[in-house]
Design an enzyme around this catalytic site. Structure first.
Site, PDB file in Angstrom:
ATOM      1  N   ASN A 144      13.313  39.249 -16.974  1.00  0.00           N
ATOM      2  CA  ASN A 144      13.452  40.226 -15.902  1.00  0.00           C
ATOM      3  C   ASN A 144      14.821  39.961 -15.279  1.00  0.00           C
ATOM      4  O   ASN A 144      14.963  39.121 -14.399  1.00  0.00           O
ATOM      5  CB  ASN A 144      12.293  40.014 -14.912  1.00  0.00           C
ATOM      6  CG  ASN A 144      12.318  40.991 -13.751  1.00  0.00           C
ATOM      7  OD1 ASN A 144      13.291  41.725 -13.558  1.00  0.00           O
ATOM      8  ND2 ASN A 144      11.265  40.993 -12.969  1.00  0.00           N
ATOM      9  N   ASP A 152      16.957  39.908   4.834  1.00  0.00           N
ATOM     10  CA  ASP A 152      15.751  39.147   4.518  1.00  0.00           C
ATOM     11  C   ASP A 152      14.779  39.250   5.697  1.00  0.00           C
ATOM     12  O   ASP A 152      15.129  38.900   6.824  1.00  0.00           O
ATOM     13  CB  ASP A 152      16.155  37.686   4.273  1.00  0.00           C
ATOM     14  CG  ASP A 152      15.000  36.865   3.732  1.00  0.00           C
ATOM     15  OD1 ASP A 152      13.874  36.991   4.257  1.00  0.00           O
ATOM     16  OD2 ASP A 152      15.227  36.090   2.787  1.00  0.00           O
ATOM     17  N   ARG A 160      12.381  37.482   6.581  1.00  0.00           N
ATOM     18  CA  ARG A 160      12.115  36.218   7.292  1.00  0.00           C
ATOM     19  C   ARG A 160      13.112  36.009   8.427  1.00  0.00           C
ATOM     20  O   ARG A 160      12.740  35.605   9.533  1.00  0.00           O
ATOM     21  CB  ARG A 160      12.205  35.029   6.327  1.00  0.00           C
ATOM     22  CG  ARG A 160      10.995  34.934   5.428  1.00  0.00           C
ATOM     23  CD  ARG A 160      11.254  34.012   4.281  1.00  0.00           C
ATOM     24  NE  ARG A 160      12.210  34.619   3.335  1.00  0.00           N
ATOM     25  CZ  ARG A 160      12.355  34.245   2.084  1.00  0.00           C
ATOM     26  NH1 ARG A 160      11.660  33.232   1.610  1.00  0.00           N
ATOM     27  NH2 ARG A 160      13.217  34.851   1.286  1.00  0.00           N
ATOM     28  N   ASN A 219       3.782  38.421   2.121  1.00  0.00           N
ATOM     29  CA  ASN A 219       3.999  37.286   3.028  1.00  0.00           C
ATOM     30  C   ASN A 219       4.150  37.631   4.502  1.00  0.00           C
ATOM     31  O   ASN A 219       4.057  36.742   5.340  1.00  0.00           O
ATOM     32  CB  ASN A 219       5.253  36.514   2.604  1.00  0.00           C
ATOM     33  CG  ASN A 219       5.080  35.910   1.231  1.00  0.00           C
ATOM     34  OD1 ASN A 219       4.160  35.125   1.019  1.00  0.00           O
ATOM     35  ND2 ASN A 219       5.931  36.284   0.294  1.00  0.00           N
ATOM     36  N   ARG A 223      19.299  48.392   1.245  1.00  0.00           N
ATOM     37  CA  ARG A 223      19.453  49.817   0.901  1.00  0.00           C
ATOM     38  C   ARG A 223      18.902  50.689   2.030  1.00  0.00           C
ATOM     39  O   ARG A 223      17.898  50.352   2.646  1.00  0.00           O
ATOM     40  CB  ARG A 223      18.672  50.136  -0.381  1.00  0.00           C
ATOM     41  CG  ARG A 223      19.397  49.744  -1.642  1.00  0.00           C
ATOM     42  CD  ARG A 223      18.520  49.960  -2.868  1.00  0.00           C
ATOM     43  NE  ARG A 223      18.107  48.713  -3.433  1.00  0.00           N
ATOM     44  CZ  ARG A 223      17.137  48.561  -4.345  1.00  0.00           C
ATOM     45  NH1 ARG A 223      16.478  49.605  -4.783  1.00  0.00           N
ATOM     46  NH2 ARG A 223      16.840  47.370  -4.810  1.00  0.00           N
ATOM     47  N   GLY A 228       5.491  42.372   1.457  1.00  0.00           N
ATOM     48  CA  GLY A 228       4.094  42.842   1.493  1.00  0.00           C
ATOM     49  C   GLY A 228       3.087  41.708   1.391  1.00  0.00           C
ATOM     50  O   GLY A 228       2.048  41.722   2.045  1.00  0.00           O
TER      51      GLY A 228
END
Ligand code: ADP
Length: 364
Positions: free
Chosen positions: A7, A247, A249, A299, A205, A297
């Site tokens: 990936n 991010d 977090r 965490n 984005r 989604g």
């Protein structure tokens, strides 16, 4: 069968080796920043490999299902790279690296992120521009299909229901974010479009913006198409609004410090998500469950709580303690919730291995 899955994203590389009887990988690697595929591949365990599966982001109009990679298929993927240059080019490099390592005889398969959305009805995939766009392949394709497909099937297992009897909204919230409306196991609507830039607000984005903004910037500020591409893909979304990070977090930490720009970024993110879920609910005429998956989604209890709170008027209710600490793939809605809410850990690499195995077995 032993299947090696690559990936190769634009900024990260995920590799996993599976025995297809077991969803737990025999070996895996996840590398951010300057991933050098040949070096990572050289460290894999020395077991016989039956096939290599590649995640390919854009299948264009031509590829609607998993397919064995031939020189002609490789050319087709290269042509689609014009639409998704940040993705398909890296994936072609991955195919070539695997050819160098394992030889041209090794069966390689392309598994497309667009394929699951090949079932979208016309009214969902046609953009209301000129009719000629359709012939030019300008239409909604949708992405994250590998993840939406896996999580919807897994959600049916957790709910102990036949996937063919369910209406689901899957929310893939990672660095990229998209929703899918899934009826009877098939995607009927989704938020990403011709490219992975459409729809929800994401880490860096923008998601959908008024196209008029783009002409305005071009006409009055001398901004070029390349500038717009870079701004909307790399310097918008959570990063653009917070000025700090893409991010979630980091955004959550700044929220705790009452940072106004992080608060704005979070509020816009939830507003867009709520609107997107509303659109998917309307396409489905209502849903049995909303499924959260991918980095944010899975965490962020805060994102799930804020989203479900915004849908409270529909009778969506979370069980606060289960939402705070979901135990693996599970339901997190309250017993009296009108729509079930689930958290499912997405397993894109495992899904790719299974799809390769399915195609290999069908050809036997
Ligand atoms: P990708 O879309 O690149 O596959 P992931 O699905 O791994 O990415 O999601 C990555 C994002 O998940 C990170 O950028 C981060 O915002 C978010 N994330 C990961 N862990 C947490 C967490 N504990 N709380 C909130 N967000 C998280």
């Amino acid at each position: 069968m032993n299947i090696l899955v690559l990936n190769t994203g634009s900024s990260s590389l995920k590799i996993a080796l599976y025995d297809t009887r077991n969803p737990k990988a025999l070996w895996s690697r996840h590398q951010e920043d300057d991933p050098r595929l040949d070096a990572v591949l050289a460290s894999k365990p020395d077991v016989p490999i039956d096939a290599v599966g590649h995640r390919i982001v854009h299948g264009g109009s031509r590829f609607r299902d998993t397919i064995r990679i031939t020189p002609d298929v490789k050319n087709g993927i290269a042509q689609t790279a014009e639409i998704a240059p940040a993705h398909n080019r890296h994936e072609l490099a991955g195919i070539e690296a695997a050819q160098r390592m394992f030889g041209v005889q090794m069966p390689q398969f392309a598994v497309f992120d667009t394929a699951f959305h090949a079932t979208l009805p016309q009214e969902a995939f046609v953009y209301p521009g000129p009719y000629e766009w359709i012939a030019r392949g300008i239409r909604r394709y949708g992405f994250h299909g590998i993840s939406h497909q896996y999580t919807s099937r897994r959600a049916a297992e957790v709910l102990n229901r036949d996937p063919k009897s369910l209406s689901l909204i899957t929310c893939h919230l990672g660095n990229g974010c998209s929703l899918a409306a899934i009826r009877n196991g098939q995607s009927i609507d989704t938020t990403m479009g011709f490219t992975p830039l459409d729809g929800l607000m994401m880490g860096t984005r923008s998601g959908s913006v008024d196209p008029g903004i783009l002409f305005y910037l071009q006409k009055h500020f001398g901004v070029t198409a390349d500038d717009l591409d870079a701004t909307l893909n790399n310097n918008s979304g959570l990063l653009g609004l917070s000025g700090n990070s893409g991010d979630m977090r980091a955004i959550e930490k700044s929220l705790d410090q009452l940072d106004p720009r992080a608060t704005l970024a979070f509020d816009v993110y939830i507003h867009r998500l709520r609107g997107g879920i509303g659109a998917m609910l309307a396409s489905l005429n209502g849903a049995d469950a909303i499924v959260f998956t991918a980095g944010v989604g899975e965490n962020s209890a805060r994102v799930r709580a804020a989203t479900c709170h915004a849908l409270g008027f529909l009778g969506v209710r979370l069980d606060a303690s289960r939402n705070a600490q979901p135990d693996g793939d599970c339901e997190i809605s309250a017993a009296d919730s009108s729509v079930k809410v689930l958290v499912i850990h997405t397993r894109e690499e495992w899904e790719i291995a299974q799809q390769c195995a399915r195609v290999i077995e069908a050809a036997l």
